[in-house]
Design an enzyme around this catalytic site. Structure first.
Site, PDB file in Angstrom:
ATOM      1  N   CYS A  84       0.782  -1.240   0.000  1.00 16.62           N
ATOM      2  CA  CYS A  84       0.000   0.000   0.000  1.00 16.62           C
ATOM      3  C   CYS A  84       0.812   1.289   0.000  1.00 16.62           C
ATOM      4  O   CYS A  84       0.772   2.063  -0.956  1.00 16.62           O
ATOM      5  CB  CYS A  84      -0.941   0.000   1.199  1.00 16.62           C
ATOM      6  SG  CYS A  84      -1.973  -1.478   1.320  1.00 16.62           S
ATOM      7  N   HIS A 139      -2.900   6.512   3.841  1.00 17.08           N
ATOM      8  CA  HIS A 139      -1.811   5.591   4.205  1.00 17.08           C
ATOM      9  C   HIS A 139      -0.422   6.134   3.893  1.00 17.08           C
ATOM     10  O   HIS A 139       0.499   5.380   3.569  1.00 17.08           O
ATOM     11  CB  HIS A 139      -2.013   4.224   3.552  1.00 17.08           C
ATOM     12  CG  HIS A 139      -1.508   3.108   4.421  1.00 17.08           C
ATOM     13  ND1 HIS A 139      -1.716   1.768   4.146  1.00 17.08           N
ATOM     14  CD2 HIS A 139      -0.801   3.121   5.582  1.00 17.08           C
ATOM     15  CE1 HIS A 139      -1.167   1.019   5.080  1.00 17.08           C
ATOM     16  NE2 HIS A 139      -0.605   1.822   5.970  1.00 17.08           N
TER      17      HIS A 139
END
EC number: 3.1.6.1
Length: 525
Positions: A84, A139
């Site tokens: 991610c 993120h």
């Protein structure tokens, strides 16, 4: 510190009633030629085979398939990393993790994020007069100046990390399953293996936590509504806009309810795939209604499916990574096998991007940054080098010329974080390190270092099952070119103005709307 406090105060003021009261949609600055609006939609852990236009066995992406028929589909498009945070950092900077400093994921307790000396796509476009919004999974750091509002985005609505990185009251489906948040203070849920802490998952609007724990079952619709409202308001402002949507889907189906009709034919993952497809369809419909002629919509994914989640993970299509599966372990997310980084990708812009075209150009998530900057008439940030390239000629159907060489970094499998351990050269692919990722059966492939790399011809072996014979002339010729390309890029990185992310952890930075409650709960049970 005074400046930061003032900006936090202004951006974090409570919302009362209507939408975007702190986003300045007014026109300012010099008059210039029309700049395109940009909508980037990034799916989470979506397999190449999860797109019906890619893989006939998939029947659940009618909106995305329609977009493919009305735009361009890229079949050799790759995430910049196989997990991610590194992939998202590369999307927003056009630089590999060894340059931008983000080589692995940030945690709930992470103090840092994408280094502040790295310039984001949103920062460049805002300087060019764009109004900018980010909706969904970020993120790239949530503490202090790493928050999206300080990285070029005028508006933010979303979860600052993955939707499994905290407890909720209705945790949905995971493997292994994770318990719900404790319903009252003083209780502990014993999260167990592969589940995060008892701190509830937060939902932010700008700097305010507006739900904790967030209700995941309604999150997709909230994302769609915010995106649609932003497009509506921005399109009437006279200013170009950037909308970046980081979907919570696919990951694992934490937001779906059990399928009621024909459960044997309707898996939980498929139900989640349909929900994601509907969300994307709503965003595209709004673009079509208010900004069709001057908006580039780019859909893709951050990395491949999470194989260790078994039936709750997506499809790699034909990219099975058979050499690795025969050794044990996973050839998907975290790895440099095709299933880890080859992702669905679509571009849609009526009148500019030709309809119903399939591109075989070798492209990367890294290319979005320089391409969008070129389309906006802006300049790349100075004093640094970029791994992406402007591929607007490919977008507009004037070329099939993509990259000759791509480098795939380790993203949590065997080897060092961020190390360029696999090299793509035209239709060849060379592996220097393999193994290290967990499969559905619990096996982890042994870490193997290949002094003489495994080299596959992807035209003959898309399943990456049979490498070239090391004594063959074909192998020797490819090896020579790969060796030179890898040495050149490593020297280029060494000479570059590179950054280093702060991966320090401190529990005090965990997002918490109620520090007097064990789970930071603000929502009633």
């Amino acid at each position: 510190m005074g400046w930061l406090f003032l900006k936090v105060l202004l951006v974090g003021m409570a919302f009362s009633g209507f939408f975007y009261p702190l986003v300045d949609f007014s026109i300012s600055g010099k008059t210039r030629a029309p700049q395109p609006n940009i909508v980037i939609i990034l799916a989470d852990d979506m397999g190449w085979g999860d797109l019906g236009a890619n893989w006939a066995e998939t029947k659940d992406t009618t909106n995305l398939d329609k977009m493919a028929s009305e735009g361009m589909r890229f079949v050799d498009f790759h995430a910049a990393a196989s997990t991610c945070s590194p992939s998202r950092a590369s999307l927003l900077t056009g630089r590999l993790g060894l340059r931008n400093g983000v080589t692995h994921n940030f945690a709930v307790t992470s103090v840092g994020g994408l280094p502040v000396n790295e310039t984001t796509l949103a920062e460049v476009l805002r300087q060019e007069g764009y109004v900018t919004a980010m909706i969904g999974k970020w993120h790239l750091g949530h503490h202090g100046s790493y928050h999206p509002n300080f990285r070029g985005f005028d508006y933010y609505f979303g979860i600052p990390y993955s939707n499994d990185m905290g407890c909720t009251d209705a945790p949905g489906y995971n493997y292994p399953p994770c318990p719900a948040c404790p319903q009252r203070d003083g209780l502990w849920r014993n999260p167990g293996r592969d589940c995060y802490t008892d701190v509830a998952l937060p939902l932010y609007e700008n700097l305010n936590i507006v739900e904790q724990p967030v209700n995941l079952s309604g999150l997709a619709q909230k994302y769609a509504e915010r995106a649609v409202e932003f497009i509506e308001q921005a399109s009437t402002s006279g200013r170009p806009f950037l909308l970046y949507v980081g979907l919570a889907h696919m990951h694992v189906p934490l937001s779906v309810t059990p399928p009621l009709a024909h459960p044997q034919r309707q898996s939980l993952y498929r139900a989640s795939l349909r929900e994601m497809d509907s969300l994307v369809g709503q965003i595209k419909d709004k673009v079509d209604h208010v900004a069709r002629e001057n908006t580039l919509l780019w859909f893709t994914g951050d990395n491949g499916p999470w194989a260790q989640k078994c039936e709750l993970a997506g499809s790699v299509g034909p990219f099975f990574g058979l050499w690795q599966t025969h050794q044990g372990g996973s050839p998907t997310k975290q790895t440099t096998w095709e299933g880890g980084h080859r992702v669905p990708a679509l571009a849609y812009w009526p009148g500019r991007v030709p309809a119903n075209v399939t591109s075989t150009a070798l492209l990367s998530l890294l290319d979005i940054f320089p391409t969008v900057i070129a389309l906006a008439g802006a300049s790349l940030p100075p004093n640094r080098k970029f791994d992406g390239r402007d591929v607007s000629e490919v977008l507009f159907g004037k070329s099939q010329m993509g990259h000759r060489v791509l480098f795939h970094p380790n993203s949590g499998a065997a080897g060092e974080y961020g190390a360029l351990q696999t090299v793509r050269l035209n239709h060849y692919k060379a592996f220097y390190i393999t193994g290290g990722a967990k499969a559905c059966d619990g096996s982890v492939g042994p870490e193997q270092h290949h002094v003489a790399p495994l080299i596959f011809n992807l035209e003959d072996a898309a399943d990456e099952g049979m490498p070239l014979q090391k004594g063959s002339p074909e192998y020797q010729e490819v090896l020579q070119q790969v060796t030179r390309a890898l040495a050149d890029v490593l020297q280029d990185i060494a000479d570059d103005n590179s950054s280093r992310a702060d991966y320090t952890q401190d529990p005090s930075v965990i997002p918490c709307c109620n520090p007097y409650q064990t789970t930071c709960r603000c929502q009633p049970v």
